[in-house]
Design a protein around this motif. Sequence first.
Motif, PDB file in Angstrom:
ATOM      1  N   SER B 330       0.796  -1.231   0.000  1.00 37.94           N
ATOM      2  CA  SER B 330       0.000   0.000   0.000  1.00 37.94           C
ATOM      3  C   SER B 330       0.828   1.280   0.000  1.00 37.94           C
ATOM      4  N   GLN B 380      -1.511   5.763  -3.214  1.00 39.49           N
ATOM      5  CA  GLN B 380      -2.486   6.264  -4.182  1.00 39.49           C
ATOM      6  C   GLN B 380      -1.914   6.633  -5.566  1.00 39.49           C
ATOM      7  N   PRO B 433      -7.691   7.258  -5.220  1.00 35.79           N
ATOM      8  CA  PRO B 433      -8.015   7.757  -3.873  1.00 35.79           C
ATOM      9  C   PRO B 433      -8.411   6.630  -2.924  1.00 35.79           C
ATOM     10  N   SER B 434      -8.971   5.541  -3.437  1.00 38.06           N
ATOM     11  CA  SER B 434      -9.274   4.365  -2.629  1.00 38.06           C
ATOM     12  C   SER B 434      -9.180   3.161  -3.557  1.00 38.06           C
ATOM     13  N   GLU B 435      -9.429   1.959  -3.009  1.00 34.68           N
ATOM     14  CA  GLU B 435      -9.380   0.785  -3.891  1.00 34.68           C
ATOM     15  C   GLU B 435     -10.524   0.782  -4.886  1.00 34.68           C
ATOM     16  N   PHE B 436     -11.464   1.694  -4.733  1.00 31.02           N
ATOM     17  CA  PHE B 436     -12.671   1.636  -5.545  1.00 31.02           C
ATOM     18  C   PHE B 436     -12.711   2.674  -6.656  1.00 31.02           C
ATOM     19  N   GLY B 465     -20.405  -0.983  -4.901  1.00 31.88           N
ATOM     20  CA  GLY B 465     -20.914  -2.213  -4.306  1.00 31.88           C
ATOM     21  C   GLY B 465     -19.821  -3.120  -3.794  1.00 31.88           C
ATOM     22  N   SER B 466     -20.150  -4.398  -3.704  1.00 32.80           N
ATOM     23  CA  SER B 466     -19.236  -5.345  -3.076  1.00 32.80           C
ATOM     24  C   SER B 466     -18.143  -5.720  -4.058  1.00 32.80           C
ATOM     25  N   HIS B 467     -17.155  -4.880  -4.150  1.00 34.91           N
ATOM     26  CA  HIS B 467     -16.101  -5.116  -5.114  1.00 34.91           C
ATOM     27  C   HIS B 467     -15.253  -6.299  -4.696  1.00 34.91           C
ATOM     28  N   ALA B 469     -12.297  -9.238  -4.359  1.00 35.19           N
ATOM     29  CA  ALA B 469     -10.852  -9.167  -4.189  1.00 35.19           C
ATOM     30  C   ALA B 469     -10.153  -9.414  -5.524  1.00 35.19           C
ATOM     31  N   HIS B 470      -8.996  -8.806  -5.713  1.00 38.00           N
ATOM     32  CA  HIS B 470      -8.263  -8.985  -6.958  1.00 38.00           C
ATOM     33  C   HIS B 470      -7.228 -10.088  -6.869  1.00 38.00           C
TER      34      HIS B 470
END
Lengths: 302, 472
Positions: B330, B380, B433-436, B465-467, B469-470
């Motif tokens: 991160s 980021q 800015p975020s994982e989303f 929504g419920s993204h 995991a990658h």
Amino acid sequence: MNGYRKWCLVVSLLMCASQGAYAVVNVFTCEPEWAALAKEVGGDLVKTASATTGLQDVHHIEARPSLIARVRQADLLLCTGAGLEEGWLPVLQRRANNPRIQAGADGYMEAADYLRLLDRPTRIDRSEGDVHARGNPHIQLDPTNIPVIAQALAKRLQVLDSGHAARYQENLSDFLSRWQTALGRWERQARPLQGLPVVVHHNAWVYLINWLELDLVGTLEPKPGLPPTSTHLSQLLEQMERQPAKVIIRSPYQGARASEWLSERTGIPAIMLPTTVGGNEAATDLFGLFDDLVLQLLSVTQ
Amino acid sequence: MNRFYFLLVGVVLLAVPWFAVADDLAEIRHQIETLQKDYEQRIRALEERLEKAEAAAADAHQQAEAAEAAASEIAMAAATSSVQEKENTFNPAVTVVLQGSLNSYSRDPDDYALPGFQLGGEAGLAAEGLTLDETELMFSASVDQLFFGQTTIALHDDGDETEIEVEEAYIDALAMPAGTGLRFGRFYSDVGYLNRVHTHAWDFRDAPLVYRAMLGKQYADDGIQFSWLAPTDLYIRMGGETLRGDHFPAGEATDTLGNSQSLFIKLGGDVGSSHSWQAGLSQLWVDAVDRNSDGHAHGGSESTQDSFSGDSNLMIADFVWKWAPQGNPSYRNLTFQTELFYRDEDGRDDFTEDGDTAVLDYDGTQKGLYAQLVYQFMPQWRIGARYDWLSADNDLRVIDAGGLDPDEVLEESALNADGHDPYRWSLMADWSPSEFSRLRLQYNYDKSGTSVDNQWTLQYIMSLGSHGAHEF
């Protein structure tokens, strides 16, 4: 086409050659604290390994091939749960081709299922940052939670490895009595810490704060999981003039910049505390972890 | 040949319920045994407890107290965490991915072509100007104790109309024994590294040229995949697929068990706690029937079209290396990724111009690669560079000119490489800015054709929504 058929044959042969039995229960945990606990309860009946180290941020882990390979071989997968590992654990479970450790199976256990979590959010929305719907998942930092998980874990190991049930019971009783003694000692030592005002980097410390009855003044992160911003830090600095704190706490995996910036301006010490086993040199097991947490906090008050 | 595959697939499919029943029987037997052992152990444990209690009454008392406290706490936790029953309790996880961009090209994107390659699938460039790229709807959930299902539905504009495309809709069998895995339905083939990664998780805005040229951006098809994961600390995964074969690089499906087959092996591991890697080798055999360069690709000029029938065999080697200090990506991380493609095609090409069709004998080998480096230098923020290269060595011979000028046919066929090897340099910077959410700026120095195209893109990718995991 012929090449394709030949390959199919080779693959099937390799598969047949791979069957084998496990001599011990293979426990794979998401976090090192649970690996340490499994070692206490399982003793030499289990083989333990953790997906993460005490220096890693469990929220952000890559679902690496090496982890999938480990989960493939696990008889018991023990994690914190409550959404802490949601960024990588589902991938490990789905890619591991291992029905033993899927959710709902005997071989999968979430520690958070056995506790009442603190900090349950009243508003669940992504604009609130990295909130966990079920509550704050950093449960390992309250030592009174550990016996509950130890009991649940012993029960689970007795189901998986019923032939050794009595030995798990023995290990558990032994661990519980040692833990009870240590807990009494920590609580006695930590009495001067009651009401100590602290500032933390991430709200990972709620359980420790709750156990030791510390006073949380603020967090360096503007919202859970979002990196500290200069606006938020200056607001926090202002707040600390009115409401002074005694110490700024961060985890080993969090950058030192924000807490040192605040420390320089306020003259309050910034310390790095282990959040789990392996978080520093003193935290070699669960006992060492809490020994060090109490010791480091006490050194601030003197 | 067909019968052999029918049998193979039949056996695999029938095996699933069989394992479930066998599991049930084993389960009952196991439960009886457990009960029996449980009682014996309980008696033994009680005896031991009694002895201990006599020996050290005080100690036992203390332990009992601790256990009781813990038990009451568990009961309390169970009471508070009981799930509230609602009608939507069993709804699948839903994710919506919104993507859009602002694109600028120095050449007309409708003229985009890769000399020597017949483009298909979605190999073309995104529209110029402000555009909504692709809106993805994803649903996933366990079907029951044996199956897991996932589907991705993509909406994108094609001219004035919005096209709905089922990108994937597959089922995973959950109770497969011995480290095996079974997937069926429509899914992204496991050949190569990037093929199975959704576009919203790519590090660059567009597909590498090798994917554009040889897989029509990404190869998804209807079929069955069987895989096996070795019980070793070194990650070893191998498997094979048999696919229907009516998506590029295949043409029309003519074989009951599919015109397209693949095999793959992937290895992976860690080096210390800061480095991890994965390497793979895969092969895709395609029996292409009337594979057209279709509307999406805009390959060549609009009045001509190539249609290929024959064998198309593709081999891919891929390698990924990731670095993250202490395994914490991160703050800072670095990813190196490269793939090598080698394809051998042999068959017949029907070249059509204004209603007249010439028949060509076509025997070609094509190769290409891309290599990219992406560096996250602070939370980021990431920057990246990529290099692409392609080369075609095609042998074309006119068998039947069909009323067209043979020299002109050779000249205008998309398979004519014209002595040019396409290449491209890409640079990108993105902010998440975020994982989303992610905003990205990318520049391509694209020499796919004989003259340079300067391509600029400003892109956004937002997940609601419920993204999920990658993957690595």
